[in-house]
Design a protein around this motif. Structure first.
Motif, PDB file in Angstrom:
ATOM      1  N   THR A   1      45.523  41.352  37.635  1.00  0.00           N
ATOM      2  CA  THR A   1      45.930  40.390  38.659  1.00  0.00           C
ATOM      3  C   THR A   1      44.863  40.184  39.727  1.00  0.00           C
ATOM      4  OG1 THR A   1      47.100  42.181  39.798  1.00  0.00           O
ATOM      5  CG2 THR A   1      48.401  40.764  38.378  1.00  0.00           C
ATOM      6  N   GLY A   2      43.823  41.003  39.694  1.00  0.00           N
ATOM      7  CA  GLY A   2      42.744  40.854  40.654  1.00  0.00           C
ATOM      8  C   GLY A   2      41.611  41.789  40.293  1.00  0.00           C
ATOM      9  N   SER A   3      40.489  41.646  41.001  1.00  0.00           N
ATOM     10  CA  SER A   3      39.338  42.499  40.721  1.00  0.00           C
ATOM     11  C   SER A   3      38.709  43.007  42.006  1.00  0.00           C
ATOM     12  CB  SER A   3      38.291  41.728  39.900  1.00  0.00           C
ATOM     13  OG  SER A   3      37.779  40.628  40.627  1.00  0.00           O
ATOM     14  N   LEU A   4      37.895  44.031  41.842  1.00  0.00           N
ATOM     15  CA  LEU A   4      37.079  44.581  42.920  1.00  0.00           C
ATOM     16  C   LEU A   4      35.648  44.257  42.531  1.00  0.00           C
ATOM     17  CD1 LEU A   4      37.302  46.293  45.543  1.00  0.00           C
ATOM     18  CD2 LEU A   4      37.050  48.329  44.126  1.00  0.00           C
ATOM     19  N   ALA A   5      34.962  43.431  43.337  1.00  0.00           N
ATOM     20  CA  ALA A   5      33.665  42.904  42.931  1.00  0.00           C
ATOM     21  C   ALA A   5      32.677  42.906  44.087  1.00  0.00           C
ATOM     22  CB  ALA A   5      33.830  41.476  42.399  1.00  0.00           C
ATOM     23  N   SER A   6      31.399  42.915  43.742  1.00  0.00           N
ATOM     24  CA  SER A   6      30.355  42.874  44.767  1.00  0.00           C
ATOM     25  C   SER A   6      29.597  41.550  44.745  1.00  0.00           C
ATOM     26  CB  SER A   6      29.375  44.046  44.573  1.00  0.00           C
ATOM     27  OG  SER A   6      28.774  43.978  43.292  1.00  0.00           O
ATOM     28  N   GLN A   7      30.130  40.576  44.018  1.00  0.00           N
ATOM     29  CA  GLN A   7      29.583  39.221  44.019  1.00  0.00           C
ATOM     30  C   GLN A   7      30.720  38.257  43.739  1.00  0.00           C
ATOM     31  OE1 GLN A   7      26.889  40.138  40.720  1.00  0.00           O
ATOM     32  NE2 GLN A   7      27.880  38.555  39.494  1.00  0.00           N
ATOM     33  N   ALA A   8      30.486  36.976  44.019  1.00  0.00           N
ATOM     34  CA  ALA A   8      31.534  35.983  43.821  1.00  0.00           C
ATOM     35  C   ALA A   8      31.938  35.930  42.351  1.00  0.00           C
ATOM     36  CB  ALA A   8      31.041  34.615  44.277  1.00  0.00           C
ATOM     37  N   VAL A   9      33.240  36.028  42.111  1.00  0.00           N
ATOM     38  CA  VAL A   9      33.776  35.963  40.751  1.00  0.00           C
ATOM     39  C   VAL A   9      34.996  35.059  40.759  1.00  0.00           C
ATOM     40  CG1 VAL A   9      32.965  38.246  40.033  1.00  0.00           C
ATOM     41  CG2 VAL A   9      35.192  38.035  41.154  1.00  0.00           C
ATOM     42  N   GLU A  10      35.423  34.671  39.587  1.00  0.00           N
ATOM     43  CA  GLU A  10      36.613  33.827  39.522  1.00  0.00           C
ATOM     44  C   GLU A  10      37.872  34.657  39.731  1.00  0.00           C
ATOM     45  OE1 GLU A  10      38.162  32.905  35.256  1.00  0.00           O
ATOM     46  OE2 GLU A  10      35.967  32.745  35.154  1.00  0.00           O
ATOM     47  N   GLY A  11      38.908  34.010  40.192  1.00  0.00           N
ATOM     48  CA  GLY A  11      40.186  34.675  40.384  1.00  0.00           C
ATOM     49  C   GLY A  11      40.266  35.464  41.668  1.00  0.00           C
ATOM     50  N   PRO A  12      41.473  35.975  41.987  1.00  0.00           N
ATOM     51  CA  PRO A  12      41.648  36.771  43.208  1.00  0.00           C
ATOM     52  C   PRO A  12      40.826  38.055  43.140  1.00  0.00           C
ATOM     53  CG  PRO A  12      43.762  36.185  42.197  1.00  0.00           C
ATOM     54  CD  PRO A  12      42.705  35.859  41.203  1.00  0.00           C
ATOM     55  N   HIS A  13      40.205  38.422  44.248  1.00  0.00           N
ATOM     56  CA  HIS A  13      39.420  39.657  44.257  1.00  0.00           C
ATOM     57  C   HIS A  13      39.210  40.152  45.675  1.00  0.00           C
ATOM     58  CE1 HIS A  13      36.433  36.369  44.554  1.00  0.00           C
ATOM     59  NE2 HIS A  13      35.668  37.220  45.244  1.00  0.00           N
ATOM     60  N   VAL A  14      38.757  41.385  45.768  1.00  0.00           N
ATOM     61  CA  VAL A  14      38.295  41.941  47.037  1.00  0.00           C
ATOM     62  C   VAL A  14      36.786  42.093  46.909  1.00  0.00           C
ATOM     63  CG1 VAL A  14      38.330  43.924  48.593  1.00  0.00           C
ATOM     64  CG2 VAL A  14      40.466  43.100  47.572  1.00  0.00           C
ATOM     65  N   LEU A  15      36.068  41.476  47.832  1.00  0.00           N
ATOM     66  CA  LEU A  15      34.610  41.468  47.791  1.00  0.00           C
ATOM     67  C   LEU A  15      34.065  42.634  48.612  1.00  0.00           C
ATOM     68  CD1 LEU A  15      32.179  39.792  46.744  1.00  0.00           C
ATOM     69  CD2 LEU A  15      32.216  38.580  48.941  1.00  0.00           C
ATOM     70  N   VAL A  16      33.261  43.479  47.979  1.00  0.00           N
ATOM     71  CA  VAL A  16      32.698  44.665  48.642  1.00  0.00           C
ATOM     72  C   VAL A  16      31.186  44.696  48.410  1.00  0.00           C
ATOM     73  CG1 VAL A  16      34.815  46.029  48.426  1.00  0.00           C
ATOM     74  CG2 VAL A  16      33.107  46.108  46.593  1.00  0.00           C
ATOM     75  N   GLU A  17      30.494  45.557  49.132  1.00  0.00           N
ATOM     76  CA  GLU A  17      29.042  45.669  48.957  1.00  0.00           C
ATOM     77  C   GLU A  17      28.682  46.405  47.668  1.00  0.00           C
ATOM     78  OE1 GLU A  17      26.897  47.253  52.227  1.00  0.00           O
ATOM     79  OE2 GLU A  17      27.670  45.806  53.683  1.00  0.00           O
ATOM     80  N   ASP A  18      29.453  47.452  47.343  1.00  0.00           N
ATOM     81  CA  ASP A  18      29.135  48.313  46.202  1.00  0.00           C
ATOM     82  C   ASP A  18      30.455  48.728  45.561  1.00  0.00           C
ATOM     83  OD1 ASP A  18      28.753  50.811  44.718  1.00  0.00           O
ATOM     84  OD2 ASP A  18      26.733  50.855  45.538  1.00  0.00           O
ATOM     85  N   THR A  19      30.679  48.333  44.318  1.00  0.00           N
ATOM     86  CA  THR A  19      31.985  48.593  43.692  1.00  0.00           C
ATOM     87  C   THR A  19      32.210  50.072  43.405  1.00  0.00           C
ATOM     88  OG1 THR A  19      30.992  48.014  41.545  1.00  0.00           O
ATOM     89  CG2 THR A  19      32.270  46.301  42.687  1.00  0.00           C
ATOM     90  N   PHE A  20      31.145  50.820  43.083  1.00  0.00           N
ATOM     91  CA  PHE A  20      31.317  52.253  42.834  1.00  0.00           C
ATOM     92  C   PHE A  20      31.726  52.973  44.114  1.00  0.00           C
ATOM     93  CE2 PHE A  20      29.354  56.559  42.810  1.00  0.00           C
ATOM     94  CZ  PHE A  20      30.243  57.151  41.930  1.00  0.00           C
ATOM     95  N   LYS A  21      31.044  52.694  45.219  1.00  0.00           N
ATOM     96  CA  LYS A  21      31.416  53.317  46.494  1.00  0.00           C
ATOM     97  C   LYS A  21      32.800  52.872  46.934  1.00  0.00           C
ATOM     98  CE  LYS A  21      26.686  54.035  48.174  1.00  0.00           C
ATOM     99  NZ  LYS A  21      25.663  53.635  49.184  1.00  0.00           N
ATOM    100  N   ALA A  22      33.143  51.637  46.626  1.00  0.00           N
ATOM    101  CA  ALA A  22      34.480  51.145  46.958  1.00  0.00           C
ATOM    102  C   ALA A  22      35.554  51.881  46.166  1.00  0.00           C
ATOM    103  CB  ALA A  22      34.560  49.643  46.691  1.00  0.00           C
ATOM    104  N   LEU A  23      35.269  52.185  44.886  1.00  0.00           N
ATOM    105  CA  LEU A  23      36.216  52.953  44.077  1.00  0.00           C
ATOM    106  C   LEU A  23      36.410  54.347  44.683  1.00  0.00           C
ATOM    107  CD1 LEU A  23      37.968  53.285  41.531  1.00  0.00           C
ATOM    108  CD2 LEU A  23      35.896  54.007  40.310  1.00  0.00           C
ATOM    109  N   GLU A  24      35.320  54.978  45.123  1.00  0.00           N
ATOM    110  CA  GLU A  24      35.431  56.280  45.774  1.00  0.00           C
ATOM    111  C   GLU A  24      36.320  56.193  47.016  1.00  0.00           C
ATOM    112  OE1 GLU A  24      31.291  58.611  44.712  1.00  0.00           O
ATOM    113  OE2 GLU A  24      31.323  57.349  46.512  1.00  0.00           O
TER     114      GLU A  24
END
Length: 462
Positions: A61-84
């Motif tokens: 239903t959504g993604s965690l991304a560090s660049q513009a992507v299609e669909g709903p998402h949360v935009l972060v600087e670094d997806t690995f650090k965001a997962l932590e």
């Protein structure tokens, strides 16, 4: 209630919401996406952002991304650090959770999953899946933890020094168990086994004040580990064969379809059945009992869980394989191998009653460094002690064992598991007990797959 809302993800990670959404799970792999998951676009062999669209198509239903992507998402600087950060947020928002962590050179996945079985009987439980025990798997497991969880168990692994410390600090366990320490990953430790022991002791770096450390008193590194645990402020509980052990193994008796464990838990006599028949499950079951006790699970639930816990695929699972004139028993130990687990597996196989032969098909044990050939040749003695009838070997390291075997015990040798498989399938007969064991990286599973393919066929594969 959803696992995470987009706003909560953004707050935890410092990200920006692009399109509102909520998720019920977290995934890093489109192959295992489930409806309602958050897809985390990690960098890997391929950039995870390439898989956002397929993840959404499969139900994310959504993604965690560090660049513009299609669909709903949360935009972060670094997806690995965001997962932590998401994992840490999951732990912080659920302070009621009683958390445990398991590491060790052998048996950590099986012990973790057996503990999980006990936690599930006791209430709302959460755990690692498969062997999600590394720098990605541990924060991912935390990020998946529901906010109403009561108890959780995490598996923590390592290949090098300084890998366990940050993972333990993510989990902040109330109880930890180290199954054993041995010659595993030693090629990455210039000081050998003591380096492995010190690396395992890193699990105490994140332990909660007043936590419990459950340690194998029969292991050569018990004193080193117990000293490190006490320095971290942990209470040490021991398991093993010694009279002073908190969980003392008195006897382990394999039967046809189960084993009976005789033990003393804090001095109280216990006899209980388990479905595992390998001798290593004697001490494993002691570790499980102590861990479940430390996580506030009743003894009744603990024994019920152990009694119903089945061997895991690749870690002792058994299957009767039908041939035209009868059946043989396949014991699948193809997921992992090292000198400790090999010796234990041979002993267990040797204790089994059979109308046929005891056969092993072995592939290389990896990450043993310069001592690798010697460790492999050294398996000849425990094979002899166990009375194994026929040995098949695959791989350049297993050539050292092949050369050390007497001709009467030699079944066949090949450079690879795939080349060995047809030799093994041609040799098996009804009544045989056949065990396949090797490191996952040396493809022992290819031999298992070939043997499984014989099931119900009118003739053997060539």
């Amino acid at each position: 209630m959803s696992l995470w809302t987009a706003g909560e993800i953004a707050q935890a990670t410092g990200g920006q919401v692009v399109g509102d959404f909520a998720v019920d799970g977290v995934s890093i792999d489109t192959r295992s996406i489930e409806q309602g998951d958050l897809f985390v676009a990690l960098a890997g062999v391929r950039d995870g952002h390439e898989f956002v669209a397929p993840a959404l198509a499969k139900g994310a239903t959504g993604s965690l991304a560090s660049q513009a992507v299609e669909g709903p998402h949360v935009l972060v600087e670094d997806t690995f650090k965001a997962l932590e950060k998401l994992g840490e947020a999951a732990r912080v928002r659920a302070p009621q959770v009683r958390r445990g962590a398991v590491t060790g050179s052998v048996g950590k996945t099986s012990v973790t999953q057996a503990v999980r079985a006990g936690l599930m009987l006791a209430g709302k439980a959460h755990s690692s899946v498969k062997s999600y025990n590394n720098h990605i798997g541990v924060p991912l497991t935390l990020a998946r933890m529901p906010r109403d969880t009561e108890r959780a168990i995490f598996e923590i692994g390592m290949n090098h020094a300084d890998e366990i410390t940050p993972l333990s600090r993510f989990v902040r366990p109330h109880a930890v168990a180290i199954t054993t320490v041995g010659a595993v990953h030693v090629e990455n430790f210039p000081d050998g086994e003591i380096g492995v022991a010190r690396a395992k002791a890193e699990i105490f770096d994140g332990i909660e004040p007043g936590g419990v450390a459950i340690l194998n008193a029969d292991n050569a590194w018990f004193d080193l580990l117990s000293d490190a645990a006490r320095k971290a402020g942990a209470k040490v509980l021991s398991f093993g064969a010694g009279e002073t052990c908190d969980a003392r193994l008195i006897d382990f008796q394999p039967q046809a379809d189960h084993a009976v464990v005789q033990a003393r838990l804090h001095g109280k006599a216990l006899d209980f059945p388990i479905l595992q028949k390998g001798f290593h499950w004697g001490p494993n079951s002691m570790a499980v009992l102590l861990m479940l006790e430390a996580l506030d699970v009743s003894l009744g639930d603990s024994l019920a869980a152990l009694g119903a816990f089945e061997p895991l695929e690749g870690r002792g699972a058994e299957k009767a394989i039908s041939l035209p004139d009868g059946a043989f028993t396949l014991i699948d130990e193809s997921y992992n191998a090292n000198p400790i687990s090999m010796t234990a597996a041979f002993k267990s196989l040797g204790a089994r009653k059979t109308s046929g032969r005891r056969i092993v098909a072995l592939t290389d044990m990896l990450e043993l460094g310069e001592g690798g050939p010697g460790y492999h040749a050294g398996l000849a003695q425990p094979l002899d002690a166990a009375g194994i009838d026929l040995v098949f070997c695959a791989g350049p390291l297993m050539k050292s064992l092949w050369d050390a075997l007497p001709s009467t015990r030699r079944g066949g040798y090949a450079e690879s598991a795939a080349e060995l498989a047809p030799q093994v399938t041609q040799a098996v007969e009804p009544g045989d007990l056949v065990m396949v064991k090797g490191s996952n990286g040396s493809k022992a599973g290819a031999v298992t797959a070939a043997l499984l393919a014989l099931d119900g066929r009118s003739g053997k594969a060539g």
